[in-house]
Design an enzyme around this catalytic site. Structure first.
Site, PDB file in Angstrom:
ATOM      1  N   ILE A  43       0.950  -1.170  -0.004  1.00 20.80           N
ATOM      2  CA  ILE A  43       0.055   0.000  -0.201  1.00 20.80           C
ATOM      3  C   ILE A  43       0.846   1.169   0.147  1.00 20.80           C
ATOM      4  O   ILE A  43       1.638   1.517   0.924  1.00 20.80           O
ATOM      5  CB  ILE A  43      -0.974  -0.020   1.200  1.00 20.80           C
ATOM      6  CG1 ILE A  43      -1.853  -1.312   1.258  1.00 20.80           C
ATOM      7  CG2 ILE A  43      -1.790   1.310   1.208  1.00 20.80           C
ATOM      8  CD1 ILE A  43      -2.758  -1.398   2.380  1.00 20.80           C
ATOM      9  N   PRO A  44       1.106   2.081  -1.059  1.00 18.58           N
ATOM     10  CA  PRO A  44       2.381   2.644  -1.318  1.00 18.58           C
ATOM     11  C   PRO A  44       2.272   4.150  -0.648  1.00 18.58           C
ATOM     12  O   PRO A  44       2.181   5.123  -1.762  1.00 18.58           O
ATOM     13  CB  PRO A  44       2.435   2.723  -3.002  1.00 18.58           C
ATOM     14  CG  PRO A  44       0.976   2.602  -3.370  1.00 18.58           C
ATOM     15  CD  PRO A  44       0.359   1.734  -2.482  1.00 18.58           C
ATOM     16  N   CYS A  45       2.304   4.184   0.575  1.00 16.57           N
ATOM     17  CA  CYS A  45       2.207   5.849   0.952  1.00 16.57           C
ATOM     18  C   CYS A  45       3.569   6.469   0.723  1.00 16.57           C
ATOM     19  O   CYS A  45       3.619   7.657   0.818  1.00 16.57           O
ATOM     20  CB  CYS A  45       1.879   5.677   2.608  1.00 16.57           C
ATOM     21  SG  CYS A  45       2.888   4.591   3.369  1.00 16.57           S
ATOM     22  N   HIS A  46       4.679   5.753   0.216  1.00 15.94           N
ATOM     23  CA  HIS A  46       5.692   6.464  -0.055  1.00 15.94           C
ATOM     24  C   HIS A  46       5.492   7.360  -1.220  1.00 15.94           C
ATOM     25  O   HIS A  46       6.523   8.305  -1.580  1.00 15.94           O
ATOM     26  CB  HIS A  46       6.809   5.454  -0.344  1.00 15.94           C
ATOM     27  CG  HIS A  46       6.786   4.438  -1.128  1.00 15.94           C
ATOM     28  ND1 HIS A  46       5.917   3.170  -1.273  1.00 15.94           N
ATOM     29  CD2 HIS A  46       6.880   4.701  -2.733  1.00 15.94           C
ATOM     30  CE1 HIS A  46       5.961   2.641  -2.388  1.00 15.94           C
ATOM     31  NE2 HIS A  46       6.452   3.440  -3.321  1.00 15.94           N
TER      32      HIS A  46
END
Length: 375
Positions: A317-320
């Protein structure tokens, strides 16, 4: 921390020159002239003494602006389990109903002292505790499909029903005859180019993927257990195996999208925000403001940022991929340098992919031109 003691710096530099394996994980050498950092056994050309500085952890080297060396891969090789540990874990997984004693370890040319030190340092528990958790997980699965307690106890290697019941209740917080319909959370460990990570899964899917030095990690474990009303024990299931493979492919640049199932307990708003994170394309960036607008709640910028912070599943889950409106990197539990590394990694893979695609198109165009000309 940055090592400033002169004697220790000289000691570490000599270890670097000698490629001393005994110093793996003890220090990380940052080379000023190349902006990379290495472990003691690196095969690269050695820097001059005045061009190197030493750090206690790889995270400190990352925070100081150094990149992992592509030759010695410091964040992988300094944290990966040594061969003896891999062999010891294999003995457990291949013989889940057998207690692996010091004698058995020695029979397989494995040092019990090395195993104890590694587990205590990397897991915070003893090898025997780790082993008990695997055995109890195996027992839990058998009880769940209807096997009776007595047979399960003896088949799992316990010599008495009382001993099995005591250990089971200590780990699971319930007697073997209770709550076998509840699911448990399994936790395992994997290494990556940015350091080791913990990975958790239920029968429904992955519920946590975090770097082991992430702030508030213990709090996340407690919250997860509370939300799912169950316990975390060491083990592995098909979701964990699949996620490990997919994460490895991601870091190799061979995967842009994840297929592993996820289990993400949270509020309705958090679920909406996490779903929006999964829609951000690989190699693309967005802002908290744009993310709020995408969920039709343009004034909830801070709430969106907070929900991102509660995301327990890094990378997948790419919060970056979310940055500040001013273009600055903000708010990443694994550290801003890791966030920067992930963004650059995806950017470089995208550039490489476009280059390969352009080359293929030119080759096709040349072939078409050739056939048209000589047809």
């Amino acid at each position: 921390m940055l090592i400033t003691n002169l004697d220790k710096r000289k000691q570490y530099y000599q270890a670097l020159l000698a490629k001393d394996q005994g110093y793996i994980g003890i220090f990380y050498a940052g080379v000023k002239t190349t902006s990379v950092f290495c472990i003691a056994t690196c095969r690269a050309k050695k820097p001059k003494y005045e061009n190197v500085e030493f750090f206690s952890t790889f995270k400190e080297a990352l925070d100081a602006g150094y990149r992992p060396c592509k030759i010695c891969k410091p964040t992988e090789n300094s944290n990966a389990a040594p061969s003896e540990v891999i062999k010891a874990i294999a003995l457990i997984t291949q013989n889940p109903k057998t207690k692996i004693s010091d004698m058995i370890l020695k029979e397989h040319q494995i040092s019990p002292e090395t195993i104890r030190r590694w587990f205590k340092k990397n897991y915070g528990i003893t090898f025997q505790t780790y082993q008990r958790m695997y055995r109890i997980n195996n027992a839990f699965q058998e009880l769940k499909i209807g096997k009776n307690v007595i047979n399960t106890a003896y088949d799992t290697g316990y010599e008495s029903l009382s001993g099995f019941g005591y250990t089971y209740k200590k780990i699971m917080k319930n007697a073997p005859s209770q709550n076998t319909n509840n699911e448990i959370i399994l936790v395992n460990r994997l290494t990556t180019p940015l350091g080791p990570m913990f990975i958790c899964a239920t029968n429904q899917g992955i519920c946590l993927l975090e770097f082991v030095d992430r702030r508030m990690l213990e709090t996340e474990f407690k919250q997860l257990q509370t939300q799912l009303n169950t316990k975390i024990i060491f083990g592995e299931n098909s979701h964990i195996v699949q996620a490990k493979n997919e994460i490895d492919e991601y870091f190799q640049g061979r995967r842009k999208y994840f297929a592993v199932k996820l289990h993400t307990p949270g509020t309705d708003f958090q679920q909406t925000v996490w779903d929006s994170l999964k829609q951000i394309p690989y190699g693309k960036l967005t802002t908290y403001k744009e993310q709020a607008e995408n969920i039709n709640n343009p004034h909830a910028i801070r709430a969106v940022a907070s929900a991102n912070g509660f995301n327990r599943i890094a990378i997948i889950i790419p919060c970056h991929r979310v940055i500040g409106s001013n273009g600055e990197l903000m708010g990443y539990g694994g550290g801003l340098e890791r966030k920067r590394w992930l963004i650059e990694h995806e950017k470089n893979i995208q550039i490489k992919t476009k280059s390969i695609l352009s080359t293929q198109i030119r080759l096709i165009q040349n072939k078409v031109f050739y056939y048209q000309k000589y047809d």
